[in-house]
Design an enzyme around this catalytic site. Structure first.
Site, PDB file in Angstrom:
ATOM      1  N   CYS A 117       0.813  -1.234   0.000  1.00 13.47           N
ATOM      2  CA  CYS A 117       0.000   0.000   0.000  1.00 13.47           C
ATOM      3  C   CYS A 117       0.839   1.273   0.000  1.00 13.47           C
ATOM      4  O   CYS A 117       0.361   2.342  -0.359  1.00 13.47           O
ATOM      5  CB  CYS A 117      -0.944   0.011   1.196  1.00 13.47           C
ATOM      6  N   HIS A 257      -3.477   7.162   3.097  1.00 13.93           N
ATOM      7  CA  HIS A 257      -3.876   5.874   2.509  1.00 13.93           C
ATOM      8  C   HIS A 257      -5.290   5.550   2.992  1.00 13.93           C
ATOM      9  O   HIS A 257      -5.625   5.751   4.154  1.00 13.93           O
ATOM     10  CB  HIS A 257      -2.899   4.793   2.957  1.00 13.93           C
ATOM     11  N   ASN A 287     -10.231  -0.148  -0.076  1.00 11.32           N
ATOM     12  CA  ASN A 287      -8.773  -0.098  -0.060  1.00 11.32           C
ATOM     13  C   ASN A 287      -8.219  -0.608  -1.396  1.00 11.32           C
ATOM     14  O   ASN A 287      -8.299  -1.789  -1.693  1.00 11.32           O
ATOM     15  CB  ASN A 287      -8.276  -0.963   1.110  1.00 11.32           C
TER      16      ASN A 287
HETATM   17  O1  UT7 Z   1      -3.938  -1.317   3.541  1.00 15.73           O
HETATM   18  C1  UT7 Z   1      -3.084  -2.070   4.338  1.00 15.73           C
HETATM   19  C2  UT7 Z   1      -3.346  -1.858   5.752  1.00 15.73           C
HETATM   20  N1  UT7 Z   1      -4.570  -2.483   6.176  1.00 15.73           N
HETATM   21  C3  UT7 Z   1      -5.256  -1.913   7.131  1.00 15.73           C
HETATM   22  O2  UT7 Z   1      -4.914  -0.838   7.529  1.00 15.73           O
HETATM   23  C4  UT7 Z   1      -6.425  -2.656   7.727  1.00 15.73           C
HETATM   24  C5  UT7 Z   1      -6.322  -2.556   9.236  1.00 15.73           C
HETATM   25  N2  UT7 Z   1      -7.386  -3.242   9.970  1.00 15.73           N
HETATM   26  C6  UT7 Z   1      -8.667  -2.818   9.942  1.00 15.73           C
HETATM   27  O3  UT7 Z   1      -9.012  -1.902   9.238  1.00 15.73           O
HETATM   28  C7  UT7 Z   1      -9.625  -3.482  10.871  1.00 15.73           C
HETATM   29  O4  UT7 Z   1      -8.922  -4.281  11.808  1.00 15.73           O
HETATM   30  C8  UT7 Z   1     -10.700  -4.352  10.168  1.00 15.73           C
HETATM   31  C9  UT7 Z   1     -11.672  -3.458   9.449  1.00 15.73           C
HETATM   32  C10 UT7 Z   1     -10.027  -5.308   9.211  1.00 15.73           C
HETATM   33  C11 UT7 Z   1     -11.485  -5.161  11.194  1.00 15.73           C
HETATM   34  O5  UT7 Z   1     -12.075  -4.304  12.159  1.00 15.73           O
HETATM   35  P1  UT7 Z   1     -11.928  -4.625  13.709  1.00 15.73           P
HETATM   36  O6  UT7 Z   1     -12.703  -3.616  14.425  1.00 15.73           O
HETATM   37  O7  UT7 Z   1     -10.453  -4.698  14.011  1.00 15.73           O
HETATM   38  O8  UT7 Z   1     -12.627  -6.023  13.836  1.00 15.73           O
HETATM   39  P2  UT7 Z   1     -12.030  -7.437  14.288  1.00 15.73           P
HETATM   40  O9  UT7 Z   1     -11.158  -8.001  13.248  1.00 15.73           O
HETATM   41  O10 UT7 Z   1     -11.478  -7.309  15.667  1.00 15.73           O
HETATM   42  O11 UT7 Z   1     -13.367  -8.280  14.354  1.00 15.73           O
HETATM   43  C12 UT7 Z   1     -14.434  -7.933  15.245  1.00 15.73           C
HETATM   44  C13 UT7 Z   1     -15.593  -8.892  15.009  1.00 15.73           C
HETATM   45  C14 UT7 Z   1     -15.192 -10.340  14.983  1.00 15.73           C
HETATM   46  O12 UT7 Z   1     -16.220 -11.083  15.595  1.00 15.73           O
HETATM   47  P3  UT7 Z   1     -16.109 -11.539  17.150  1.00 15.73           P
HETATM   48  O13 UT7 Z   1     -14.872 -12.383  17.213  1.00 15.73           O
HETATM   49  O14 UT7 Z   1     -15.993 -10.284  17.930  1.00 15.73           O
HETATM   50  O15 UT7 Z   1     -17.374 -12.284  17.332  1.00 15.73           O
HETATM   51  C15 UT7 Z   1     -15.151 -10.683  13.522  1.00 15.73           C
HETATM   52  O16 UT7 Z   1     -15.401 -12.070  13.284  1.00 15.73           O
HETATM   53  O17 UT7 Z   1     -16.180  -8.620  13.724  1.00 15.73           O
HETATM   54  C16 UT7 Z   1     -16.268  -9.837  12.973  1.00 15.73           C
HETATM   55  N3  UT7 Z   1     -16.113  -9.527  11.563  1.00 15.73           N
HETATM   56  C17 UT7 Z   1     -17.146  -9.216  10.760  1.00 15.73           C
HETATM   57  N4  UT7 Z   1     -18.471  -9.135  10.998  1.00 15.73           N
HETATM   58  C18 UT7 Z   1     -19.259  -8.793   9.977  1.00 15.73           C
HETATM   59  C19 UT7 Z   1     -14.977  -9.457  10.825  1.00 15.73           C
HETATM   60  N5  UT7 Z   1     -15.266  -9.131   9.555  1.00 15.73           N
HETATM   61  C20 UT7 Z   1     -16.604  -8.963   9.499  1.00 15.73           C
HETATM   62  C21 UT7 Z   1     -17.477  -8.615   8.467  1.00 15.73           C
HETATM   63  N6  UT7 Z   1     -18.801  -8.538   8.730  1.00 15.73           N
HETATM   64  N7  UT7 Z   1     -17.064  -8.341   7.200  1.00 15.73           N
END
Ligand code: UT7
Length: 330
Positions: A117, A257, A287
């Site tokens: 990225c 970004h 993204n």
């Molecule tokens: O470009 C390169 C750099 N990349 C980034 O900068 C991405 C960085 N990371 C992020 O933007 C975030 O971490 C995400 C958007 C990927 C995820 O958000 P989060 O608030 O960190 O969520 P999480 O991964 O901690 O997941 C929270 C919950 C989980 O469920 P439980 O375990 O709490 O029951 C996931 O299973 O959300 C669930 N989950 C979803 N639910 C509905 C994960 N993806 C989804 C989804 N829809 N698409």
């Protein structure tokens, strides 16, 4: 601190985005996800998806042609074509060589770089280096990403995040004291496994097991990446400002970004830049890896959000990890 004297400037930009729009509601039909979750956690509402007939080189060449037309540059004048991509059409030869052939830029040296990225800002710094060393006068910097080609469509935690697109910038020797005031590139290879495609290269070649495990596709430890992104983007913003002898108050437009709205807000807050001066398009495109910054820059210029004398801060973070920043005076 004495103001740095820019060596290069951006003569013109261009972008190309696929027409097909896929909304969060569309994804709800395929995955166990919801529009509300995607919007609240990421800020994304929709993304563009390129069809099977469109490759990374096609997208990059289209963005490049627009930049060339705007700058009045002919293909034969280009000395370097530097393509940042995490999604090359194939591994050998480079996507840059395909773009060179498409453009007919027969006098250029063309090659790809791999900085995920952060690739656009890495490539900008490389272009500046070539021109500063006197090896040429005109570089075409292109970021082209068909992220939907490497996404695991069965993994809701990554599939909802990415989109396709390309952006290009023509970089030439600076005139009138305008151009790149500062730049900064960094990486930390010890954290590679937090965001990667584990297999499909020579270390673990493609085979039936790889396909079954889907190890040739993007895997990300989202929460971990998030924490590192916030920290690294704050560091990068700070470095670009210090190196340019500026503070957040001097920035007219901040182009971060576009991975996640919450990361963008945290970085802007750290750099003391109000959200009214932050360019956002993550809601419309998701993204697009290295293409997010040049696409945003091109849109901002078209919308008149950048005027003569304005200071533009750009900050990126991605797989590797890599992070980078730059201040450009228009
Ligand atoms: O470009 C390169 C750099 N990349 C980034 O900068 C991405 C960085 N990371 C992020 O933007 C975030 O971490 C995400 C958007 C990927 C995820 O958000 P989060 O608030 O960190 O969520 P999480 O991964 O901690 O997941 C929270 C919950 C989980 O469920 P439980 O375990 O709490 O029951 C996931 O299973 O959300 C669930 N989950 C979803 N639910 C509905 C994960 N993806 C989804 C989804 N829809 N698409």
């Amino acid at each position: 601190m004495k103001e740095p004297k820019p060596i290069v400037e951006i003569a013109a930009t261009g972008r190309w985005l696929p027409e097909r729009v896929v909304t969060n509601a569309d994804l709800e039909k395929e995955l166990d996800t919801s529009d509300a979750w995607i919007r609240e956690r990421t800020g994304i509402r929709e993304r563009r998806i390129a069809g099977p007939e469109v490759g990374a080189a096609d997208m990059g060449a289209r963005a490049a042609r627009i930049a060339m037309k705007r700058a009045g540059v002919h293909a034969g004048e280009i000395d370097f074509i530097i393509v940042a991509t995490a999604t090359p059409d194939r591994l050998l030869p480079s996507t840059a060589c395909d773009i060179q052939a498409m453009l007919g830029a027969t006098n250029a040296a063309a090659y790809d770089i791999s900085a995920a990225c952060s690739g656009f800002l890495f490539a900008m710094e490389i272009a500046e280096g070539h021109i500063a060393a006197g090896r040429g006068d005109l570089a075409l910097v292109i970021s082209t990403e068909k992220m939907t080609g490497i996404v695991d469509w069965t993994d809701r935690s990554t599939a909802v995040l990415f989109g396709d697109g390309a952006g290009a910038a023509l970089v030439r020797r600076s005139s009138n004291g305008r151009g790149v005031m500062s730049s900064y590139i960094r990486s930390d290879g010890t954290l590679a496994e937090l965001l990667w495609r584990p297999a499909g290269g020579v270390r673990i070649p493609m085979d039936a097991g790889v396909l079954e495990r889907r190890d040739h596709l993007v895997k990300m430890a989202g929460r971990e990446v998030f924490k590192h992104a916030v920290k690294a983007m704050a560091d990068a913003a700070d470095q670009a400002l210090v190196r340019a002898g500026l503070t957040g108050d001097d920035i007219d437009l901040f182009i971060p970004h576009q991975a996640n709205m919450r990361i963008i807000e945290a970085t802007a807050k750290f750099a003391k830049i109000p959200m009214s001066k932050v360019y956002i398009n993550v809601d419309r495109y998701g993204n697009m890896s290295s293409a997010t910054i040049p696409v945003a820059l091109d849109e901002a210029l078209e919308q008149g959000r950048i005027g003569p004398g304005d200071n533009v801060l750009m900050v990126a973070f991605g797989a590797g990890f890599t992070w980078a920043s730059s201040v450009v005076r228009w």
